[in-house]
Design a protein around this motif. Structure first.
Motif: not given
Length: 155
Positions: A133-144
């Motif tokens: 789950l990618e967060i717009k304009d963030q390098k780290k995802p919310a979860f994998t």
């Protein structure tokens, strides 16, 4: 974005090891966070009290519940793939789920899915899907994690 349409094991098999797709972005609002808090009885202030979250919280604003972000998977998954010719689909499990970063109110998130493996278990298809789950304009995802679905196709 094009949605993949699957109607059989053979259709699915072509995508093993490949990206299935990426959903559209979805903005997480305070209203959605509050509704989730009500539904789950989880009213922790970091989620539901914007003033306190801004003054006392680590993130500078309210954050979405981790399980709220996870609960968006069916909605976002439907933007990536349509599985037709089904008797039934079962959410079988989640493996290796890791919440990597908090999702702040008004952040936009999208699902990225890759078909890890596929097995035909006597007519029941077990699909393991790597998700992020990618967060717009963030390098780290919310979860994998790895979602496991069981698909029962009509003959």
């Amino acid at each position: 974005m094009s949605i993949i349409t699957i109607g059989s094991f053979e259709d699915f098999e072509k995508y093993v090891g490949q990206e299935l797709g990426v959903s559209d972005y979805h903005r997480i609002t305070q209203e959605q966070i509050n509704q989730f808090a009500t539904a789950t009885l989880d009213h922790q202030w970091i989620h539901t009290d914007p003033a306190r979250a801004k003054s006392e919280g680590t993130f500078g604003d309210t954050i979405a519940h981790g399980y709220l972000t996870l609960s968006l998977v069916p909605y976002l998954w439907d933007q990536i793939i349509h599985v037709n010719n089904l008797k039934m689909m079962v959410n079988y499990g989640i493996e290796s789920l890791r919440f990597a970063q908090a999702v702040l109110v008004n952040n936009e998130v999208r699902l990225n899915a890759n078909l890890k493996s596929l097995a035909n278990l006597r007519g029941t298809i077990k699909a393991e899907v790597n998700v992020k789950l990618e967060i717009k304009d963030q390098k780290k995802p919310a979860f994998t994690g790895v979602l496991v679905f069981l698909y029962h196709f009509n003959s």
